[in-house]
Design a protein around this motif. Sequence first.
Motif, mmCIF file in Angstrom:
data_model
loop_
_atom_site.group_PDB
_atom_site.id
_atom_site.type_symbol
_atom_site.label_atom_id
_atom_site.label_comp_id
_atom_site.label_asym_id
_atom_site.label_seq_id
_atom_site.Cartn_x
_atom_site.Cartn_y
_atom_site.Cartn_z
ATOM 1 N N ARG A 1 50.888 51.994 46.386
ATOM 2 C CA ARG A 1 49.425 51.821 46.434
ATOM 3 C C ARG A 1 48.893 51.285 45.105
ATOM 4 N NH1 ARG A 1 46.430 53.925 50.437
ATOM 5 N NH2 ARG A 1 44.689 54.373 49.019
ATOM 6 N N GLU A 2 49.439 51.783 44.009
ATOM 7 C CA GLU A 2 49.016 51.288 42.700
ATOM 8 C C GLU A 2 49.371 49.810 42.537
ATOM 9 O OE1 GLU A 2 50.607 53.640 39.564
ATOM 10 O OE2 GLU A 2 49.578 55.487 40.180
ATOM 11 N N GLU A 3 50.580 49.463 42.965
ATOM 12 C CA GLU A 3 51.022 48.078 42.842
ATOM 13 C C GLU A 3 50.209 47.147 43.741
ATOM 14 O OE1 GLU A 3 55.150 48.294 43.769
ATOM 15 O OE2 GLU A 3 55.639 49.428 41.955
ATOM 16 N N TYR A 4 49.882 47.618 44.953
ATOM 17 C CA TYR A 4 49.111 46.761 45.852
ATOM 18 C C TYR A 4 47.691 46.557 45.306
ATOM 19 C CZ TYR A 4 47.195 44.601 49.989
ATOM 20 O OH TYR A 4 46.588 43.712 50.841
ATOM 21 N N ALA A 5 47.107 47.629 44.772
ATOM 22 C CA ALA A 5 45.766 47.501 44.180
ATOM 23 C C ALA A 5 45.794 46.539 42.995
ATOM 24 C CB ALA A 5 45.255 48.873 43.749
ATOM 25 N N ALA A 6 46.880 46.588 42.205
ATOM 26 C CA ALA A 6 47.004 45.669 41.075
ATOM 27 C C ALA A 6 47.157 44.227 41.563
ATOM 28 C CB ALA A 6 48.193 46.078 40.216
ATOM 29 N N TYR A 7 47.924 44.034 42.631
ATOM 30 C CA TYR A 7 48.071 42.705 43.241
ATOM 31 C C TYR A 7 46.712 42.174 43.675
ATOM 32 C CZ TYR A 7 48.660 40.072 47.705
ATOM 33 O OH TYR A 7 48.543 39.210 48.766
ATOM 34 N N TYR A 8 45.925 43.021 44.306
ATOM 35 C CA TYR A 8 44.596 42.603 44.740
ATOM 36 C C TYR A 8 43.738 42.229 43.531
ATOM 37 C CZ TYR A 8 39.942 42.664 46.789
ATOM 38 O OH TYR A 8 38.682 42.305 47.177
ATOM 39 N N THR A 9 43.761 43.064 42.500
ATOM 40 C CA THR A 9 42.931 42.828 41.316
ATOM 41 C C THR A 9 43.339 41.544 40.601
ATOM 42 O OG1 THR A 9 42.616 45.202 41.046
ATOM 43 C CG2 THR A 9 42.175 43.824 39.126
ATOM 44 N N ARG A 10 44.642 41.269 40.565
ATOM 45 C CA ARG A 10 45.129 40.062 39.877
ATOM 46 C C ARG A 10 44.576 38.786 40.485
ATOM 47 N NH1 ARG A 10 50.038 42.879 39.625
ATOM 48 N NH2 ARG A 10 50.921 41.873 41.477
ATOM 49 N N HIS A 11 44.385 38.793 41.781
ATOM 50 C CA HIS A 11 44.090 37.528 42.466
ATOM 51 C C HIS A 11 42.711 37.459 43.115
ATOM 52 C CE1 HIS A 11 48.241 36.512 41.766
ATOM 53 N NE2 HIS A 11 48.640 37.591 42.408
ATOM 54 N N ALA A 12 42.026 38.570 43.261
ATOM 55 C CA ALA A 12 40.728 38.561 43.943
ATOM 56 C C ALA A 12 39.678 37.849 43.108
ATOM 57 C CB ALA A 12 40.288 39.991 44.242
ATOM 58 N N SER B 1 36.089 37.138 47.361
ATOM 59 C CA SER B 1 37.190 37.663 48.176
ATOM 60 C C SER B 1 36.712 38.823 49.039
ATOM 61 C CB SER B 1 38.335 38.150 47.280
ATOM 62 O OG SER B 1 38.905 37.093 46.563
ATOM 63 N N PRO B 2 37.239 38.942 50.264
ATOM 64 C CA PRO B 2 36.934 40.129 51.071
ATOM 65 C C PRO B 2 37.412 41.387 50.361
ATOM 66 C CG PRO B 2 38.038 38.434 52.381
ATOM 67 C CD PRO B 2 38.130 38.007 50.956
ATOM 68 N N GLU C 1 54.627 31.600 45.944
ATOM 69 C CA GLU C 1 54.079 32.409 44.857
ATOM 70 C C GLU C 1 53.161 33.505 45.387
ATOM 71 O OE1 GLU C 1 54.743 32.221 41.590
ATOM 72 O OE2 GLU C 1 56.239 30.682 42.055
ATOM 73 N N GLU C 2 53.108 34.595 44.641
ATOM 74 C CA GLU C 2 52.262 35.726 45.022
ATOM 75 C C GLU C 2 50.806 35.313 45.167
ATOM 76 O OE1 GLU C 2 52.509 39.982 43.218
ATOM 77 O OE2 GLU C 2 50.818 38.990 42.240
ATOM 78 N N SER C 3 50.347 34.436 44.290
ATOM 79 C CA SER C 3 48.949 33.996 44.359
ATOM 80 C C SER C 3 48.656 33.278 45.666
ATOM 81 C CB SER C 3 48.618 33.089 43.174
ATOM 82 O OG SER C 3 49.474 31.952 43.169
ATOM 83 N N GLU C 4 49.654 32.516 46.163
ATOM 84 C CA GLU C 4 49.474 31.827 47.431
ATOM 85 C C GLU C 4 49.472 32.817 48.594
ATOM 86 O OE1 GLU C 4 49.017 28.282 48.200
ATOM 87 O OE2 GLU C 4 48.220 28.755 46.221
ATOM 88 N N GLU D 1 46.447 36.000 52.718
ATOM 89 C CA GLU D 1 46.107 37.342 53.203
ATOM 90 C C GLU D 1 44.605 37.591 53.151
ATOM 91 O OE1 GLU D 1 47.354 42.034 52.525
ATOM 92 O OE2 GLU D 1 48.125 40.496 51.156
ATOM 93 N N TYR D 2 43.950 37.114 52.082
ATOM 94 C CA TYR D 2 42.517 37.358 51.927
ATOM 95 C C TYR D 2 41.705 36.073 52.077
ATOM 96 C CZ TYR D 2 43.415 42.168 50.771
ATOM 97 O OH TYR D 2 43.778 43.494 50.855
#
Length: 679
Positions: A322-333, A337-338, A392-395, A400-401
């Motif tokens: 959950r921490e990693e997913y929230a960080a992934y969202y924060t990095r790219h949102a 972004s929804p 890439e993760e950003s893509e 996803e969003y």
Amino acid sequence: MAPHPEAAALLARSHRLGSDPRNTNYAGGNASAKGTDTDPVTGGDVELMWVKGSGGDLGTLTEAGLAVLRLDRLRALCDVYPGVDREDEMVAAFDYCLHGKGGAAPSIDTAMHGLVDAAHVDHLHPDSGIALACAADGEKLTAECFGDSVVWVPWRRPGFQLGLDIAAVKAANPQAVGVILGGHGITAWGDTAEECERNSLHIIGTAEAFLAERGRPEPFGPVVEGYEALPGAERRERAAALAPYVRAVASQDRAQVGHFTDTDVVLDFLARAEHPRLAALGTSCPDHFLRTKVRPLVLDLPPTAPLDEAIARLKELHAAYREEYAAYYTRHAGPDSPAMRGADPAIVLVPGVGMFSFGKDKQTARVAGEFYVNAVNVMRGAEAVSAYAPIEESEKFRIEYWALEEAKLQRMPRPKALATRVALVTGAGSGIGKAIAGRLVAEGACVVVADLNAENAAAVAEELGGPDRAVAVTVDVTSEEQIAEAFKAAALAFGGVDLVVNNAGISVSRPLLETSAEDWDLQHDIMARGSFLVSREAARTMIAQGLGGDIVYIASKNAVFAGPNNIAYSATKADQAHQVRLLAAELGEHGIRVNGVNPDGVVRGSGIFAGGWGAQRAAVYGVPEEKLGEFYAQRTILKREVLPEHVANAVFALTGGELSHTTGLHVPVDAGVAAAFLR
């Protein structure tokens, strides 16, 4: 009216391609056909395109699932295209290209089909094609595999620009029959439906053969000692024990339905040394990670680890996920972004045991698992000839969003009242139990149809829609072992249990002096003891899940009404009624509500009455058996006969969400019997 010949050919081709999972995944890919029809306004010819609409599935596509567009208007969009930064605006413009009512909503891939200069186009997601598309040197491998007959197109998010790119590639390569889309899939074309299909299958088959001939034998590395698959029975026992805890992991943000699979593909992947590295890279094809999330949660323990240790580690890994997913969202949102939709995994991998997948309903959960199997196949192919290199993760975040994906989600119908809930109903093979199971499924629940009669249970489960909605289990509620097995079956089928209905019952009506100890014991064993055993097992599962739950007892008016010649049945119903009160008081701290329903006079469709109880009661009251329902109705305040469906309505009322703060209640469903009013 029969579909246009080109549309009919498109549907037939789609069914053939979509029915084979080697060609594409469920609801993945799309296909199109172009042709001429009569314009109903001018009477002249008009060029049209038929293409699979948004959300459809090739294998089951119907004419209603096709979007129908005018090609002149679709191609004219090139003149007003504002560029890649604003390409999403073109999706709304597709609506102005529709012919007549237009059929289904056009998908994001509509431009690909319309702009490519070919009468027929297929866009598919075969594992073999995606393996090349996701290989580190995919462009080089594509050339080695196909020569100049299939061209590499670098990764680009689906949309109008990708359609322009593919159209340009085809124009520049007249010898080509299709393309490999980097990080995505394949597109093929042809002048006829047959040629297009032949080219699609050629690309898929050639890629499969290339991977098999060129690939190294163990792309996932050697088997790690201790991580081999457990034997079948032991494996499923372990899976059932873990399932409620895994479901808790997947349901912190919102409740989910689960699916379990232990196919050889999954078990072999999880036994190999490279699985942690590859799983961490995540899936690549947009169709994959939209259903599986960008990466799974992987339990990093051998299958023989103590169960308590595995459960504790799952919780630790979940917190980190959950921490990693929230960080992934924060990095790219970005500002537009929804909102983050939830940080729980959709896929949980357990070495030696298998894969748990989750979704808003059973079909979604099952399909998510199927997509991850596709992803494993892609990883194997890419690693066999090169190295797996997803986009890439950003893509991934952009997909996803994506605002268009969010709009699609917002258009989904509102969930039914019991969506994501898993129910187990005892005595559900006939009568009241069958009616309850039917109502729960109709309200969105998945149902385990539990009955002593295996044939009846299987028939009801099939009638309710089969394994994505209902499964059958054979259970004698006097047996602790069979009850435990029923809950294990529920865990493996749907992830756990949220709602239990104690409905199984029997009755022998005799005066006191004719009631044997065997009569007494039989009825108490099935209803009083059976309800206790089922409720105890239900509580174990519900507490492990941490999602609360409902337990409903189908008791009886006789629980509070003193009638003649019925001591064994009425006494055991009184026992059940008090179990409701006792368990409501005890289980409330876990969010588990316990309530009861007190029916009376349910003659039509009742298994108990059909089994001889009706004849006994009719004799007591001095009426013909066929008139017993009318007799019961006339002695009520409302003068209405009670049917199984009325009892099912009460169960839904207690569990459907409106009575969320009610526990310990008994609801009479007896058309009004004053002597049975609760005091």
